[in-house]
Design an enzyme around this catalytic site. Structure first.
Site, PDB file in Angstrom:
ATOM      1  N   CYS A 212       0.808  -1.229   0.000  1.00  0.00           N
ATOM      2  CA  CYS A 212       0.000   0.000   0.000  1.00  0.00           C
ATOM      3  C   CYS A 212       0.840   1.278   0.000  1.00  0.00           C
ATOM      4  O   CYS A 212       0.487   2.266  -0.663  1.00  0.00           O
ATOM      5  CB  CYS A 212      -0.957  -0.006   1.193  1.00  0.00           C
ATOM      6  SG  CYS A 212      -0.234  -0.599   2.721  1.00  0.00           S
TER       7      CYS A 212
ATOM      8  N   HIS B  96      -2.422   6.407   4.680  1.00  0.00           N
ATOM      9  CA  HIS B  96      -0.987   6.583   4.889  1.00  0.00           C
ATOM     10  C   HIS B  96      -0.583   7.959   4.349  1.00  0.00           C
ATOM     11  O   HIS B  96      -1.033   8.368   3.261  1.00  0.00           O
ATOM     12  CB  HIS B  96      -0.184   5.535   4.114  1.00  0.00           C
ATOM     13  CG  HIS B  96      -0.409   4.119   4.587  1.00  0.00           C
ATOM     14  ND1 HIS B  96      -0.970   3.794   5.806  1.00  0.00           N
ATOM     15  CD2 HIS B  96      -0.106   2.933   3.994  1.00  0.00           C
ATOM     16  CE1 HIS B  96      -1.013   2.482   5.932  1.00  0.00           C
ATOM     17  NE2 HIS B  96      -0.502   1.929   4.849  1.00  0.00           N
TER      18      HIS B  96
END
Ligand SMILES: NC(=O)c1ccc[n+]([C@@H]2O[C@H](COP(=O)([O-])OP(=O)(O)OC[C@H]3O[C@@H](n4cnc5c(N)ncnc54)[C@H](OP(=O)(O)O)[C@@H]3O)[C@@H](O)[C@H]2O)c1
Length: 341
Positions: A128, A243
């Site tokens: 990711c 994130h």
């Protein structure tokens, strides 16, 4: 003959799996049937309003699937992805199990979609943190050539899965009520009100974590730049979702911040939010639930020529996992690379 596919979602009760189920519905993926699988613990459980989870065990019926979307960890992928392939399905796998295998395409839909043509049954979905960075780095590479990347990430707890989110909530709740927080069980230290300079593990005495190694290795593979100079520091922060990354990007040709903003504004899957004087820049709280990768704080690194600093935020469960997996599935359909059984 029906052109709709029979789809297995393996890991359907998890953070990524439940997002994939929702997205298959939202994007009206051409599925004749969607069958959720998870561990024996979840057999019979209802997911995505009305689908019954099947256990992936010795009695699991793997016949008749055209596509299998996996997000159940590396061990499950290693054991079960080849079996789905043997039964005729194409597997799109979210785990790290197959990503660095030379004959397995590792694909970011906006970056190297052509790689799916080479698939031999399994296509890997990247890590990711690497995924969201690459959506932004590819157009910069095409315009000015990447020389060196210094990658620093601030990663959310949903990146570790559903139980890690619970751990953060329980610890934070206890501390806000002046109660001793429960001991960490998912992370090596308390995550609430803390920052951990460790994402995943230090394997075999390595100074870098396995997550940092993934960012480095997967970026090189996806960009087709095996010698790219790139270093990474990944930290876990007490954020539920998304994130955030600080990227320091040195290019071969000089790129001004304005040029960079312009080219990223036209890049697929990217949204530029960059008016820092007005407090407008990408924020995890605002990017959650979005499929695009957001970039802002684009500015010169005044300590080094031909170098820019960028702030990049992406939803790790969406573009970092589920969105890209479904985009790969859609590409397979568009290019007739998956056949209806
Ligand atoms: N979270 C992210 O942002 C993210 C991003 C990219 C990639 N990934 C990768 O995606 C995978 C799943 O991550 P996650 O965050 O969704 O984890 P998670 O929330 O912990 O979910 C794990 C899923 O795997 C299932 N599972 C576990 N053991 C199994 C077994 N032996 N057989 C069948 N199913 C089993 C679980 O089922 P039960 O509920 O029955 O235990 C659950 O559905 C991991 O490989 C992870 O590295 C995650």
């Amino acid at each position: 003959m029906s052109s709709a596919l029979r789809v297995a979602v393996v890991g359907a009760t998890g953070a990524v799996g439940s997002t994939m189920l929702r997205m298959l519905r939202e994007r009206e993926f051409p599925a004749s049937e969607i069958v959720p699988f998870a561990s024996e613990r979840s057999a019979g459980k209802e997911v995505d309003s009305g689908l019954r989870v099947r256990a992936l065990g010795p009695d699991a019926d793997l016949e008749g699937f055209d596509l299998a979307l996996f997000s159940a960890g590396s061990g499950t992928s290693r054991a079960w992805a080849p079996r789905f392939v043997e039964h005729g399905a194409v597997v799109v796998d979210n785990s790290s199990c197959w990503r660095m295998e030379t004959d397995v395409p590792l694909v970011v839909a906006e970056v190297n979609p052509e790689a799916i043509e080479q698939h031999r049954g399994i296509i890997a979905n990247p890590n990711c943190s690497a995924m969201q960075a690459l959506v932004v780095l590819k157009p910069i590479h095409d315009a000015a050539g990447l020389e060196r990347i210094v990658f620093s990430s601030y990663q959310s707890t949903s990146g570790t899965g559903a139980r890690a989110v619970e751990e953060l909530k329980e610890q934070a709740h206890a501390m806000l009520h002046d109660i001793e927080p429960p001991a960490p069980s998912i992370y090596p230290h308390r995550i609430a009100f803390n920052v951990l300079p460790q994402v995943e593990t230090f394997k075999d005495g390595d100074d870098y974590t396995t997550e940092e190694r993934k960012v480095i290795g997967e970026s090189r593979k996806i960009l087709g730049l095996p010698d790219l100079r790139i270093t990474a520091t990944c930290a876990r922060v007490p954020v539920l979702n998304c994130h955030s990354e600080a990227l320091n990007v040195e290019t071969r040709r000089d790129l001004t911040p304005d040029e960079c903003r312009e080219l990223l504004a036209d890049a697929p899957g990217v949204k530029v939010v960059d008016e820092p004087a007005h407090g407008r820049y990408p924020l995890a709280s605002e990017v959650a639930g979005r499929d695009e990768v957001f970039v802002g704080r684009i500015r010169r690194d005044e300590s080094n020529p031909r170098t820019l600093n960028l702030w990049v935020v992406g939803d790790n469960l969406r573009k970092g996992a589920a969105t890209n997996a479904i985009q790969i599935a859609e590409l397979l359909v568009e290019r007739s690379l998956v056949s209806v059984s």
